[in-house]
Scaffold this motif. Structure first.
Motif, PDB file in Angstrom:
ATOM      1  N   VAL A 144       2.548  -7.598  -0.465  1.00  0.00           N
ATOM      2  CA  VAL A 144       3.424  -6.823  -1.340  1.00  0.00           C
ATOM      3  C   VAL A 144       3.136  -5.350  -1.126  1.00  0.00           C
ATOM      4  O   VAL A 144       1.969  -4.944  -1.038  1.00  0.00           O
ATOM      5  N   SER A 145       4.176  -4.546  -1.028  1.00  0.00           N
ATOM      6  CA  SER A 145       4.055  -3.096  -0.895  1.00  0.00           C
ATOM      7  C   SER A 145       4.876  -2.415  -1.980  1.00  0.00           C
ATOM      8  O   SER A 145       5.736  -3.047  -2.616  1.00  0.00           O
ATOM      9  N   ALA A 146       4.621  -1.135  -2.170  1.00  0.00           N
ATOM     10  CA  ALA A 146       5.441  -0.308  -3.060  1.00  0.00           C
ATOM     11  C   ALA A 146       5.742   1.005  -2.354  1.00  0.00           C
ATOM     12  O   ALA A 146       4.869   1.589  -1.698  1.00  0.00           O
ATOM     13  N   SER A 147       6.985   1.460  -2.470  1.00  0.00           N
ATOM     14  CA  SER A 147       7.406   2.741  -1.910  1.00  0.00           C
ATOM     15  C   SER A 147       7.992   3.593  -3.031  1.00  0.00           C
ATOM     16  O   SER A 147       8.588   3.066  -3.975  1.00  0.00           O
ATOM     17  N   TRP A 148       7.836   4.903  -2.913  1.00  0.00           N
ATOM     18  CA  TRP A 148       8.373   5.779  -3.949  1.00  0.00           C
ATOM     19  C   TRP A 148       8.792   7.117  -3.343  1.00  0.00           C
ATOM     20  O   TRP A 148       8.354   7.500  -2.251  1.00  0.00           O
ATOM     21  N   THR A 185       4.499   5.014   0.969  1.00  0.00           N
ATOM     22  CA  THR A 185       4.297   3.575   0.787  1.00  0.00           C
ATOM     23  C   THR A 185       2.820   3.251   0.663  1.00  0.00           C
ATOM     24  O   THR A 185       1.984   3.862   1.328  1.00  0.00           O
ATOM     25  N   LYS A 186       2.510   2.307  -0.219  1.00  0.00           N
ATOM     26  CA  LYS A 186       1.151   1.770  -0.335  1.00  0.00           C
ATOM     27  C   LYS A 186       1.210   0.250  -0.327  1.00  0.00           C
ATOM     28  O   LYS A 186       2.166  -0.358  -0.843  1.00  0.00           O
ATOM     29  N   ARG A 187       0.196  -0.341   0.251  1.00  0.00           N
ATOM     30  CA  ARG A 187       0.040  -1.787   0.190  1.00  0.00           C
ATOM     31  C   ARG A 187      -0.519  -2.143  -1.183  1.00  0.00           C
ATOM     32  O   ARG A 187      -1.496  -1.564  -1.644  1.00  0.00           O
TER      33      ARG A 187
END
Length: 634
Positions: free
Chosen positions: A538-542, A551-553
């Motif tokens: 799962v990653s998150a982008s902002w 992006t971070k894992r």
């Protein structure tokens, strides 16, 4: 022109005969069956177990080779000192605190799994979080809920009191005992109350001798105790008394206008799809202005539109947009209500197989909606039967290469929000199998639909370096009147899922921070060998400008393909909360699923706990709910 479905046929998978019409809502049309939510479809199909021969059950059983549990392998079986089964993988924290039940090998997932997640943060106390998910600890699915008072570092959990409601609307009986619940969503108001929306339905003959096929959506409120408890019974949003199996109230989602000073502050909105006896699938909305105690008469969301040119020869009692699903409501700080949803009524030509995302806006608190606006076209995920040889009638996310481990149902859907600092900026994210990274010149392109299942076909699905589902973005700068994706092909739209290695990204959710930063979390196969093995991260982008993304894992390590429910069901979506920091929430498979060791639990032979192999993973795994906290820095 392509027809999106074909006449129902019998499918033979090994020794198991699956009849598409043989589930509780037996009179739904093929298109309705295609669009029905994964949770409901799986639950309604459960009576197929009664059709399995002993040989078929043995063939699907994950216990052919039982392996003793190694003491160093975390199993979530033994409770911790405080009586819970909390656990961490690095910074990843387990939300569901129940200890893992032991299930018979032919019921893997039942009494064990949690999936299909939602999470929300109190806007006035961001460290107060509430989460919800499908929870199978009682065997049947129900709506699980959890809360945290310290920013997600520690959780307490339980089940929504959704076992029964008043039976007056269901044949004038005293009580309606619901056999299954799920598809949860959560939200907060500005007074510190949390809300949980939950679908309820009967699974019908074949599973039980109860002849009731009813379905409903209920709202539960946690009154000023941050999600620690919920009112009983749930307050009805919609109730459908059905004795024929021809209709279903499906895929609800909820939001609350949590904007201080909004003209509709604290109004609760719920949207859902009604699959009706005439074969249609319209989206509806209902709202409450008394903190969820009572709801309005339903209001049509998926109104008539020039964008809907294909009606499949079905009736059009509410207009020509008669096949829709995956609605998401969200509000702006100016009180506007938006609902984005998938519409399958577009016409395609040649080998093209795109569909469209539409959006409607209400400026009077959900009483009426404007005409649908086109957000974007999108390409859904590919046919699972064609590329993986399993899970007929569903789309999935095939891994690259020769393995066929990834067989759980999945589809692309919209998720968006209005910028709290600029309510005129409305941003919608969505998945698309064809995008600017598709490399169509080297072998990834649309290839019409399967004549057997009606699902999307593409060239290059299993080829490394070819197709990759991506998370795209469509933006409105005029309060939802027009969107960039309304006139642009998905092949040129911005990609949110920033990756070092091109790979599938799917099941995204979007949220804005209070400062206006737009964030998206999603499942991501760009780490390690995920794209070749079917493993998951799962990653998150902002982004502060909805253009340039960091992006971070989120996951501290990759997780194997899900094996519970024979590997075919992992939920339908995963959530994200954002106030100051990001709190993605996901289904996790890093813990082993447990079974009774063969040859134990006999006279003079004490029971022992074992892990087991599975057809698509070395160790059969459990489905649990995890989260983490991500700061918005690089």
């Amino acid at each position: 022109m392509n027809i999106r479905y074909r006449r129902a046929v019998a499918l033979v998978v090994g020794a198991l005969v699956l009849l598409p019409e043989a589930f509780a809502q037996s009179n739904l049309t093929p298109m309705q069956r295609r669009l029905i939510s994964g949770f409901a479809s799986h639950e309604l199909d459960e009576h197929q177990g009664g059709l399995q021969t002993a040989a078929a059950v043995q063939a699907r059983s994950p216990t052919a080779t039982a392996l003793p549990v190694h003491p160093s392998v975390p199993t979530s079986y033994a409770p911790a000192e405080n009586g819970s089964c909390g656990e961490q993988f690095g910074s990843n924290i387990k939300i569901n605190q129940n200890c893992l039940n032991l299930s018979d090998s032919n019921l893997q997932g039942r009494a064990q799994a949690q999936n299909e997640t939602a999470i929300a943060a109190d806007p006035n106390h961001p460290e107060h979080l509430v989460a919800a998910y499908n929870d199978y600890r009682r065997g049947d699915g129900t709506c699980g809920a959890a809360y945290s008072l310290d920013g997600g570092q520690h959780w307490s959990d339980g089940l929504a009191p959704a076992g029964f409601t008043g039976g007056g609307p269901f044949g004038s009986v005293a009580r309606e005992y619901w056999q299954a619940n799920g598809d949860p969503s959560v939200a907060w108001d500005t007074k510190g109350n949390a809300y949980l929306a939950c679908q309820s339905f009967m699974r019908g003959l074949g599973v039980t001798n109860n002849g009731d096929f009813s379905s409903a959506v209920y709202l539960f409120r946690s009154t000023q105790n941050s999600g620690a408890s919920w009112n009983f019974p749930g307050r009805p949003v919609v109730e459908d008394y059905d004795t024929t199996g021809a209709s279903l109230e499906d895929k609800p989602y909820m939001t609350v206008d949590d904007h201080e000073g909004s003209p509709f502050q604290d109004r609760v909105y719920v949207t859902w799809t009604e699959f009706a006896a005439d074969g249609t699938g319209y989206v509806w909305e209902s709202h409450s202005n008394d903190y969820g105690e009572h709801f309005s008469a339903r209001v049509l969301v998926s109104a008539n539109s020039a964008f809907c040119t294909q009606t499949y020869g079905l009736p059009t009692p509410q207009g020509n947009c008669n096949e829709n699903q995956d609605s998401q409501p969200f509000t702006g700080s100016d009180g506007a209500l938006y609902v984005a949803y998938n519409s399958y009524n577009n016409t395609v030509a040649g080998l093209d197989n795109r569909n469209q995302i539409l959006l409607v806006k209400s400026t009077d608190g959900g009483a009426t909606f404007g005409a649908p606006v086109k957000v974007a076209d999108f390409y859904d995920l590919p046919d699972c039967l064609t590329y993986q040889g399993q899970d007929a009638g569903r789309a999935c996310v095939p891994e690259k290469g020769s393995t066929t481990n990834s067989i759980f149902r999945a589809n692309n859907y919209p998720s968006g929000g209005a910028n709290p600092r600029d309510p005129q900026q409305v941003v919608v994210s969505f998945g698309s199998y064809i995008n600017r990274n598709s490399k169509e010149s080297t072998g990834c392109s649309p290839n019409s639909f399967s004549a057997t299942t009606g699902q999307n076909l593409f060239t290059g699905v299993k080829a490394p370096g070819g197709c990759a589902n991506q998370i795209l973005l469509s933006i409105s700068s005029d309060g939802g009147a027009t969107f960039t994706g309304g006139t642009q092909d998905p092949r040129v739209l911005p990609v949110v899922s920033v990756q070092k290695n091109l790979a599938d990204a799917f099941w995204q959710w979007a949220a804005h921070t209070q400062s206006g930063t737009f964030a998206v979390s999603y499942y991501d196969r760009s780490y390690g060998n995920d794209n070749l093995t079917g493993f998951l991260d799962v990653s998150a982008s902002w982004s502060q400008d909805a253009t340039h993304f960091s992006t971070k894992r989120a996951t501290s390590s990759s997780m194997p393909p899900p094996t519970q429910f024979s590997g075919s069901f992992f939920g339908d979506y995963a959530g994200l909360a954002a106030v100051n920091t990001l709190h993605p929430i996901w289904m996790d498979t890093r813990n082993a699923g447990l079974v009774l060791c063969p040859g134990t639990g006999l006279p003079l032979v004490p029971p022992q706990v074992c892990t087991a192999t599975a057809a698509n993973a070395a160790v059969a795994n459990d489905q649990e709910i995890f989260t983490t906290s991500l700061s918005l820095d690089n």
